[in-house]
Motif scaffolding. Structure first.
Motif, PDB file in Angstrom:
ATOM      1  N   THR A  32       0.828  -1.204   0.000  1.00  0.00           N
ATOM      2  CA  THR A  32       0.000   0.000   0.000  1.00  0.00           C
ATOM      3  C   THR A  32       0.863   1.255   0.000  1.00  0.00           C
ATOM      4  O   THR A  32       0.627   2.179  -0.776  1.00  0.00           O
ATOM      5  CB  THR A  32      -0.944  -0.001   1.218  1.00  0.00           C
ATOM      6  OG1 THR A  32      -1.786  -1.165   1.153  1.00  0.00           O
ATOM      7  CG2 THR A  32      -1.808   1.248   1.250  1.00  0.00           C
ATOM      8  N   ALA A  33       1.865   1.275   0.851  1.00  0.00           N
ATOM      9  CA  ALA A  33       2.746   2.441   0.918  1.00  0.00           C
ATOM     10  C   ALA A  33       3.455   2.671  -0.412  1.00  0.00           C
ATOM     11  O   ALA A  33       3.548   3.804  -0.896  1.00  0.00           O
ATOM     12  CB  ALA A  33       3.767   2.265   2.044  1.00  0.00           C
ATOM     13  N   GLY A  34       3.947   1.612  -1.010  1.00  0.00           N
ATOM     14  CA  GLY A  34       4.634   1.726  -2.290  1.00  0.00           C
ATOM     15  C   GLY A  34       3.710   2.189  -3.399  1.00  0.00           C
ATOM     16  O   GLY A  34       4.090   3.033  -4.229  1.00  0.00           O
ATOM     17  N   LEU A  35       2.504   1.662  -3.414  1.00  0.00           N
ATOM     18  CA  LEU A  35       1.529   2.049  -4.430  1.00  0.00           C
ATOM     19  C   LEU A  35       1.148   3.518  -4.291  1.00  0.00           C
ATOM     20  O   LEU A  35       1.114   4.260  -5.279  1.00  0.00           O
ATOM     21  CB  LEU A  35       0.291   1.157  -4.334  1.00  0.00           C
ATOM     22  CG  LEU A  35      -0.804   1.372  -5.378  1.00  0.00           C
ATOM     23  CD1 LEU A  35      -0.255   1.216  -6.795  1.00  0.00           C
ATOM     24  CD2 LEU A  35      -1.944   0.401  -5.133  1.00  0.00           C
ATOM     25  N   LEU A  36       0.903   3.949  -3.076  1.00  0.00           N
ATOM     26  CA  LEU A  36       0.552   5.353  -2.850  1.00  0.00           C
ATOM     27  C   LEU A  36       1.704   6.283  -3.225  1.00  0.00           C
ATOM     28  O   LEU A  36       1.477   7.367  -3.790  1.00  0.00           O
ATOM     29  CB  LEU A  36       0.130   5.571  -1.395  1.00  0.00           C
ATOM     30  CG  LEU A  36      -1.186   4.902  -0.996  1.00  0.00           C
ATOM     31  CD1 LEU A  36      -1.431   5.056   0.496  1.00  0.00           C
ATOM     32  CD2 LEU A  36      -2.352   5.461  -1.797  1.00  0.00           C
ATOM     33  N   THR A  43       4.146  10.192  -7.051  1.00  0.00           N
ATOM     34  CA  THR A  43       5.238  10.519  -7.963  1.00  0.00           C
ATOM     35  C   THR A  43       4.733  10.682  -9.393  1.00  0.00           C
ATOM     36  O   THR A  43       5.115  11.625 -10.094  1.00  0.00           O
ATOM     37  CB  THR A  43       6.327   9.430  -7.901  1.00  0.00           C
ATOM     38  OG1 THR A  43       6.831   9.351  -6.569  1.00  0.00           O
ATOM     39  CG2 THR A  43       7.457   9.715  -8.875  1.00  0.00           C
ATOM     40  N   THR A  44       3.861   9.795  -9.814  1.00  0.00           N
ATOM     41  CA  THR A  44       3.331   9.854 -11.173  1.00  0.00           C
ATOM     42  C   THR A  44       2.468  11.098 -11.371  1.00  0.00           C
ATOM     43  O   THR A  44       2.526  11.737 -12.424  1.00  0.00           O
ATOM     44  CB  THR A  44       2.533   8.577 -11.501  1.00  0.00           C
ATOM     45  OG1 THR A  44       3.388   7.443 -11.309  1.00  0.00           O
ATOM     46  CG2 THR A  44       2.033   8.588 -12.939  1.00  0.00           C
ATOM     47  N   GLU A  45       1.690  11.459 -10.361  1.00  0.00           N
ATOM     48  CA  GLU A  45       0.902  12.694 -10.449  1.00  0.00           C
ATOM     49  C   GLU A  45       1.815  13.905 -10.605  1.00  0.00           C
ATOM     50  O   GLU A  45       1.543  14.800 -11.420  1.00  0.00           O
ATOM     51  CB  GLU A  45       0.026  12.855  -9.207  1.00  0.00           C
ATOM     52  CG  GLU A  45      -1.141  11.916  -9.169  1.00  0.00           C
ATOM     53  CD  GLU A  45      -1.937  12.007  -7.883  1.00  0.00           C
ATOM     54  OE1 GLU A  45      -3.139  11.707  -7.952  1.00  0.00           O
ATOM     55  OE2 GLU A  45      -1.386  12.376  -6.832  1.00  0.00           O
ATOM     56  N   SER A  46       2.910  13.928  -9.863  1.00  0.00           N
ATOM     57  CA  SER A  46       3.867  15.028  -9.958  1.00  0.00           C
ATOM     58  C   SER A  46       4.505  15.072 -11.345  1.00  0.00           C
ATOM     59  O   SER A  46       4.624  16.138 -11.958  1.00  0.00           O
ATOM     60  CB  SER A  46       4.935  14.869  -8.874  1.00  0.00           C
ATOM     61  OG  SER A  46       5.917  15.865  -9.000  1.00  0.00           O
ATOM     62  N   ASP A  47       4.898  13.908 -11.840  1.00  0.00           N
ATOM     63  CA  ASP A  47       5.505  13.839 -13.172  1.00  0.00           C
ATOM     64  C   ASP A  47       4.518  14.261 -14.257  1.00  0.00           C
ATOM     65  O   ASP A  47       4.898  14.929 -15.226  1.00  0.00           O
ATOM     66  CB  ASP A  47       6.013  12.430 -13.452  1.00  0.00           C
ATOM     67  CG  ASP A  47       7.193  12.032 -12.574  1.00  0.00           C
ATOM     68  OD1 ASP A  47       7.799  12.922 -11.937  1.00  0.00           O
ATOM     69  OD2 ASP A  47       7.490  10.817 -12.517  1.00  0.00           O
ATOM     70  N   ASP A  61      -3.365   3.183 -14.710  1.00  0.00           N
ATOM     71  CA  ASP A  61      -3.056   1.808 -14.300  1.00  0.00           C
ATOM     72  C   ASP A  61      -2.875   1.696 -12.794  1.00  0.00           C
ATOM     73  O   ASP A  61      -3.367   0.746 -12.165  1.00  0.00           O
ATOM     74  CB  ASP A  61      -1.788   1.311 -15.000  1.00  0.00           C
ATOM     75  CG  ASP A  61      -1.992   1.024 -16.478  1.00  0.00           C
ATOM     76  OD1 ASP A  61      -3.162   0.910 -16.913  1.00  0.00           O
ATOM     77  OD2 ASP A  61      -0.980   0.921 -17.199  1.00  0.00           O
ATOM     78  N   LEU A  62      -2.175   2.649 -12.206  1.00  0.00           N
ATOM     79  CA  LEU A  62      -1.957   2.620 -10.757  1.00  0.00           C
ATOM     80  C   LEU A  62      -3.271   2.782  -9.991  1.00  0.00           C
ATOM     81  O   LEU A  62      -3.489   2.110  -8.975  1.00  0.00           O
ATOM     82  CB  LEU A  62      -0.963   3.708 -10.350  1.00  0.00           C
ATOM     83  CG  LEU A  62       0.482   3.495 -10.808  1.00  0.00           C
ATOM     84  CD1 LEU A  62       1.308   4.750 -10.584  1.00  0.00           C
ATOM     85  CD2 LEU A  62       1.100   2.303 -10.098  1.00  0.00           C
ATOM     86  N   ARG A  63      -4.131   3.662 -10.460  1.00  0.00           N
ATOM     87  CA  ARG A  63      -5.434   3.852  -9.803  1.00  0.00           C
ATOM     88  C   ARG A  63      -6.294   2.607  -9.922  1.00  0.00           C
ATOM     89  O   ARG A  63      -6.996   2.231  -8.982  1.00  0.00           O
ATOM     90  CB  ARG A  63      -6.143   5.063 -10.394  1.00  0.00           C
ATOM     91  CG  ARG A  63      -5.520   6.372  -9.967  1.00  0.00           C
ATOM     92  CD  ARG A  63      -6.191   7.549 -10.601  1.00  0.00           C
ATOM     93  NE  ARG A  63      -5.673   8.809 -10.064  1.00  0.00           N
ATOM     94  CZ  ARG A  63      -5.882   9.976 -10.630  1.00  0.00           C
ATOM     95  NH1 ARG A  63      -6.601  10.076 -11.739  1.00  0.00           N
ATOM     96  NH2 ARG A  63      -5.372  11.069 -10.081  1.00  0.00           N
ATOM     97  N   ARG A  64      -6.230   1.937 -11.091  1.00  0.00           N
ATOM     98  CA  ARG A  64      -6.973   0.691 -11.276  1.00  0.00           C
ATOM     99  C   ARG A  64      -6.450  -0.376 -10.316  1.00  0.00           C
ATOM    100  O   ARG A  64      -7.227  -1.074  -9.656  1.00  0.00           O
ATOM    101  CB  ARG A  64      -6.848   0.212 -12.724  1.00  0.00           C
ATOM    102  CG  ARG A  64      -7.549  -1.110 -12.999  1.00  0.00           C
ATOM    103  CD  ARG A  64      -7.203  -1.685 -14.364  1.00  0.00           C
ATOM    104  NE  ARG A  64      -5.780  -1.707 -14.668  1.00  0.00           N
ATOM    105  CZ  ARG A  64      -4.903  -2.580 -14.169  1.00  0.00           C
ATOM    106  NH1 ARG A  64      -5.303  -3.514 -13.320  1.00  0.00           N
ATOM    107  NH2 ARG A  64      -3.626  -2.535 -14.507  1.00  0.00           N
ATOM    108  N   LEU A  65      -5.136  -0.470 -10.208  1.00  0.00           N
ATOM    109  CA  LEU A  65      -4.518  -1.435  -9.303  1.00  0.00           C
ATOM    110  C   LEU A  65      -4.930  -1.160  -7.858  1.00  0.00           C
ATOM    111  O   LEU A  65      -5.264  -2.085  -7.103  1.00  0.00           O
ATOM    112  CB  LEU A  65      -2.997  -1.377  -9.441  1.00  0.00           C
ATOM    113  CG  LEU A  65      -2.182  -2.390  -8.666  1.00  0.00           C
ATOM    114  CD1 LEU A  65      -2.519  -3.809  -9.114  1.00  0.00           C
ATOM    115  CD2 LEU A  65      -0.692  -2.117  -8.857  1.00  0.00           C
ATOM    116  N   ILE A  69      -7.097   5.933  -2.277  1.00  0.00           N
ATOM    117  CA  ILE A  69      -6.071   6.869  -2.714  1.00  0.00           C
ATOM    118  C   ILE A  69      -6.391   8.299  -2.317  1.00  0.00           C
ATOM    119  O   ILE A  69      -5.644   9.207  -2.604  1.00  0.00           O
ATOM    120  CB  ILE A  69      -5.812   6.756  -4.232  1.00  0.00           C
ATOM    121  CG1 ILE A  69      -7.069   6.978  -5.031  1.00  0.00           C
ATOM    122  CG2 ILE A  69      -5.164   5.450  -4.558  1.00  0.00           C
ATOM    123  CD1 ILE A  69      -6.857   7.040  -6.514  1.00  0.00           C
ATOM    124  N   GLY A  70      -7.492   8.493  -1.645  1.00  0.00           N
ATOM    125  CA  GLY A  70      -7.822   9.808  -1.109  1.00  0.00           C
ATOM    126  C   GLY A  70      -8.172  10.792  -2.189  1.00  0.00           C
ATOM    127  O   GLY A  70      -8.728  10.460  -3.215  1.00  0.00           O
TER     128      GLY A  70
END
Length: 57
Positions: free
Chosen positions: A5-9, A14-18, A40-44, A52-53
């Protein structure tokens, strides 16, 4: 919070920032790549019940 969970968040953050940076610099190709990764990350996250808040780009 477990490591998954921590890694996914963290990856989502990071992806949002990029994605934001790509949009700000006008790099449409990179923005498309980052948006795909974010989708993909949100789907996962949804598949694994990870909240994901209020993340949004």
């Amino acid at each position: 919070m477990d490591a998954f969970t921590a890694g996914l968040l963290q990856r989502i953050k990071t992806t949002e920032s990029d994605l934001t940076k790509a949009r700000e610099t006008g790099d449409d190709f990179l923005a498309d790549v980052e948006q795909g990764e974010l989708d993909d990350l949100r789907r996962l996250a949804a598949e694994h019940g990870v909240e994901i808040g209020a993340t949004s780009v």
